[in-house]
Design a protein around this motif. Structure first.
Motif, PDB file in Angstrom:
ATOM      1  N   ILE A   1       1.008  -1.376  -0.032  1.00  0.00           N
ATOM      2  CA  ILE A   1      -0.195  -0.153   0.050  1.00  0.00           C
ATOM      3  C   ILE A   1       0.894   1.308   0.095  1.00  0.00           C
ATOM      4  CG2 ILE A   1      -2.087  -1.267   1.159  1.00  0.00           C
ATOM      5  CD1 ILE A   1      -0.932   0.518   3.809  1.00  0.00           C
ATOM      6  N   SER A   2       2.121   1.151  -0.157  1.00  0.00           N
ATOM      7  CA  SER A   2       3.070   2.226  -0.179  1.00  0.00           C
ATOM      8  C   SER A   2       2.940   3.270  -0.957  1.00  0.00           C
ATOM      9  CB  SER A   2       4.363   1.983  -0.104  1.00  0.00           C
ATOM     10  OG  SER A   2       4.810   1.068  -1.289  1.00  0.00           O
ATOM     11  N   PRO A   3       2.490   2.844  -2.464  1.00  0.00           N
ATOM     12  CA  PRO A   3       2.055   4.006  -3.527  1.00  0.00           C
ATOM     13  C   PRO A   3       0.761   4.812  -2.871  1.00  0.00           C
ATOM     14  CG  PRO A   3       2.434   2.319  -4.591  1.00  0.00           C
ATOM     15  CD  PRO A   3       2.420   1.674  -2.919  1.00  0.00           C
ATOM     16  N   SER A   4      -0.101   4.434  -2.325  1.00  0.00           N
ATOM     17  CA  SER A   4      -1.330   5.012  -1.908  1.00  0.00           C
ATOM     18  C   SER A   4      -0.962   6.031  -0.583  1.00  0.00           C
ATOM     19  CB  SER A   4      -2.379   4.148  -1.321  1.00  0.00           C
ATOM     20  OG  SER A   4      -2.807   3.390  -2.650  1.00  0.00           O
ATOM     21  N   LEU A   5       0.027   5.535   0.509  1.00  0.00           N
ATOM     22  CA  LEU A   5       0.449   6.470   1.286  1.00  0.00           C
ATOM     23  C   LEU A   5       1.111   7.337   0.872  1.00  0.00           C
ATOM     24  CD1 LEU A   5       1.445   3.471   3.900  1.00  0.00           C
ATOM     25  CD2 LEU A   5      -0.412   4.903   4.108  1.00  0.00           C
ATOM     26  N   PHE A   6       2.097   7.195  -0.121  1.00  0.00           N
ATOM     27  CA  PHE A   6       2.895   8.054  -0.350  1.00  0.00           C
ATOM     28  C   PHE A   6       2.131   9.281  -1.110  1.00  0.00           C
ATOM     29  CE2 PHE A   6       4.889   9.880  -4.295  1.00  0.00           C
ATOM     30  CZ  PHE A   6       5.995  10.590  -3.899  1.00  0.00           C
ATOM     31  N   TYR A   7       1.077   9.068  -1.742  1.00  0.00           N
ATOM     32  CA  TYR A   7       0.078   9.907  -2.512  1.00  0.00           C
ATOM     33  C   TYR A   7      -0.511  10.748  -1.192  1.00  0.00           C
ATOM     34  CZ  TYR A   7      -4.268  11.976  -4.438  1.00  0.00           C
ATOM     35  OH  TYR A   7      -5.313  12.917  -4.717  1.00  0.00           O
ATOM     36  N   LEU A   8      -1.063  10.083  -0.182  1.00  0.00           N
ATOM     37  CA  LEU A   8      -1.675  10.779   0.816  1.00  0.00           C
ATOM     38  C   LEU A   8      -0.738  11.728   1.690  1.00  0.00           C
ATOM     39  CD1 LEU A   8      -3.884   7.999   2.024  1.00  0.00           C
ATOM     40  CD2 LEU A   8      -4.728   9.858   0.779  1.00  0.00           C
ATOM     41  N   VAL A   9       0.441  11.246   1.626  1.00  0.00           N
ATOM     42  CA  VAL A   9       1.465  12.163   2.522  1.00  0.00           C
ATOM     43  C   VAL A   9       1.873  13.448   1.743  1.00  0.00           C
ATOM     44  CG1 VAL A   9       3.852  12.309   3.194  1.00  0.00           C
ATOM     45  CG2 VAL A   9       2.509  10.065   3.830  1.00  0.00           C
ATOM     46  N   ILE A  10       2.033  13.234   0.322  1.00  0.00           N
ATOM     47  CA  ILE A  10       2.036  14.507  -0.342  1.00  0.00           C
ATOM     48  C   ILE A  10       1.085  15.379  -0.478  1.00  0.00           C
ATOM     49  CG2 ILE A  10       2.391  15.154  -2.738  1.00  0.00           C
ATOM     50  CD1 ILE A  10       5.039  14.278  -1.867  1.00  0.00           C
ATOM     51  N   THR A  11      -0.373  15.001  -0.681  1.00  0.00           N
ATOM     52  CA  THR A  11      -1.408  15.593  -0.433  1.00  0.00           C
ATOM     53  C   THR A  11      -1.667  16.222   0.938  1.00  0.00           C
ATOM     54  OG1 THR A  11      -2.822  13.753  -0.217  1.00  0.00           O
ATOM     55  CG2 THR A  11      -2.431  14.585  -2.450  1.00  0.00           C
TER      56      THR A  11
ATOM     57  N   THR B   1       7.956  18.174  -1.377  1.00  0.00           N
ATOM     58  CA  THR B   1       7.622  17.311  -2.308  1.00  0.00           C
ATOM     59  C   THR B   1       9.091  16.604  -3.084  1.00  0.00           C
ATOM     60  OG1 THR B   1       5.542  18.536  -3.033  1.00  0.00           O
ATOM     61  CG2 THR B   1       6.282  16.945  -4.460  1.00  0.00           C
ATOM     62  N   ILE B   2       9.799  17.376  -3.299  1.00  0.00           N
ATOM     63  CA  ILE B   2      11.055  16.570  -4.080  1.00  0.00           C
ATOM     64  C   ILE B   2      11.526  15.711  -2.942  1.00  0.00           C
ATOM     65  CG2 ILE B   2      13.548  17.250  -4.706  1.00  0.00           C
ATOM     66  CD1 ILE B   2      12.363  19.557  -5.913  1.00  0.00           C
ATOM     67  N   ILE B   3      11.677  16.072  -1.550  1.00  0.00           N
ATOM     68  CA  ILE B   3      12.208  15.240  -0.403  1.00  0.00           C
ATOM     69  C   ILE B   3      11.411  13.961  -0.346  1.00  0.00           C
ATOM     70  CG2 ILE B   3      12.699  15.135   2.037  1.00  0.00           C
ATOM     71  CD1 ILE B   3      13.479  18.114   2.192  1.00  0.00           C
ATOM     72  N   ASN B   4      10.116  14.082  -0.401  1.00  0.00           N
ATOM     73  CA  ASN B   4       9.288  12.743  -0.333  1.00  0.00           C
ATOM     74  C   ASN B   4       9.427  12.011  -1.818  1.00  0.00           C
ATOM     75  OD1 ASN B   4       8.044  13.178   2.018  1.00  0.00           O
ATOM     76  ND2 ASN B   4       6.323  14.438   0.982  1.00  0.00           N
ATOM     77  N   LEU B   5       9.590  12.768  -2.837  1.00  0.00           N
ATOM     78  CA  LEU B   5       9.870  11.884  -3.972  1.00  0.00           C
ATOM     79  C   LEU B   5      11.402  11.025  -3.785  1.00  0.00           C
ATOM     80  CD1 LEU B   5       8.868  14.400  -6.997  1.00  0.00           C
ATOM     81  CD2 LEU B   5       7.772  12.037  -6.319  1.00  0.00           C
ATOM     82  N   LEU B   6      12.360  11.804  -3.319  1.00  0.00           N
ATOM     83  CA  LEU B   6      13.577  11.059  -3.092  1.00  0.00           C
ATOM     84  C   LEU B   6      13.312   9.750  -2.293  1.00  0.00           C
ATOM     85  CD1 LEU B   6      15.935  14.138  -2.931  1.00  0.00           C
ATOM     86  CD2 LEU B   6      15.546  12.445  -5.111  1.00  0.00           C
ATOM     87  N   VAL B   7      12.849  10.072  -1.189  1.00  0.00           N
ATOM     88  CA  VAL B   7      12.570   9.129  -0.168  1.00  0.00           C
ATOM     89  C   VAL B   7      11.706   8.128  -0.817  1.00  0.00           C
ATOM     90  CG1 VAL B   7      11.428   8.504   2.123  1.00  0.00           C
ATOM     91  CG2 VAL B   7      12.830  10.534   2.018  1.00  0.00           C
ATOM     92  N   SER B   8      10.871   8.181  -1.532  1.00  0.00           N
ATOM     93  CA  SER B   8       9.715   7.107  -2.245  1.00  0.00           C
ATOM     94  C   SER B   8      10.604   6.462  -3.001  1.00  0.00           C
ATOM     95  CB  SER B   8       8.687   8.045  -2.800  1.00  0.00           C
ATOM     96  OG  SER B   8       9.196   8.379  -4.145  1.00  0.00           O
TER      97      SER B   8
END
Length: 131
Positions: free
Chosen positions: A45-55, A117-124
């Motif tokens: 479920i990590s892609p969904s969690l990633f989306y929810l963190v960004i938004t 957002t960039i930091i989250n993308l790098l972590v993701s």
């Protein structure tokens, strides 16, 4: 408050999309439930969690109506002004007439959101697993 049912819907659908075979194989191998959660459920479920963190971050930085509902329209007096409230005050309130300050504040807000957002993308790249 309207956003919470949407987040619940996203997480529920992400949990429902995890294939049951992974759980069955893990149970046959005698895997503990905490290990199943961290090794199967969370990565799936990590892609969904990633989306929810960004938004969620974006929504938190543009929060204004919640503060107005709690503290009234004069957020400066309550010491609870937000970045969006500052922009609104610079454009329309008693101190209005300073569009340059409002423009600068929106550029800073954009830079903050872009950085997070960039930091989250790098972590993701390391922690989000796409099937």
């Amino acid at each position: 408050w309207i956003v919470m049912p949407f987040k619940i819907l996203i997480l529920t659908s992400a949990l429902a999309s995890v294939d049951e075979q992974y759980y069955n194989v893990a149970k046959i191998d005698g895997t503990s439930s905490s290990r199943i959660f961290f090794r199967i459920t969370l990565p799936m479920i990590s892609p969904s969690l990633f989306y929810l963190v960004i938004t969620g971050f974006i929504g938190a930085f543009k929060a204004y109506s919640d503060a107005v509902a709690l503290f009234g329209t004069n957020l400066n007096a309550a010491g609870m002004n937000t970045m969006v409230g500052f922009v609104f005050d610079m454009l329309y309130r008693d101190s209005g007439g300073y569009p340059s300050y409002a423009s600068a504040a929106t550029i800073i807000l954009f830079a903050i959101i872009l950085t997070i957002t960039i930091i989250n993308l790098l972590v993701s790249k390391k922690h989000v697993h796409y099937n």
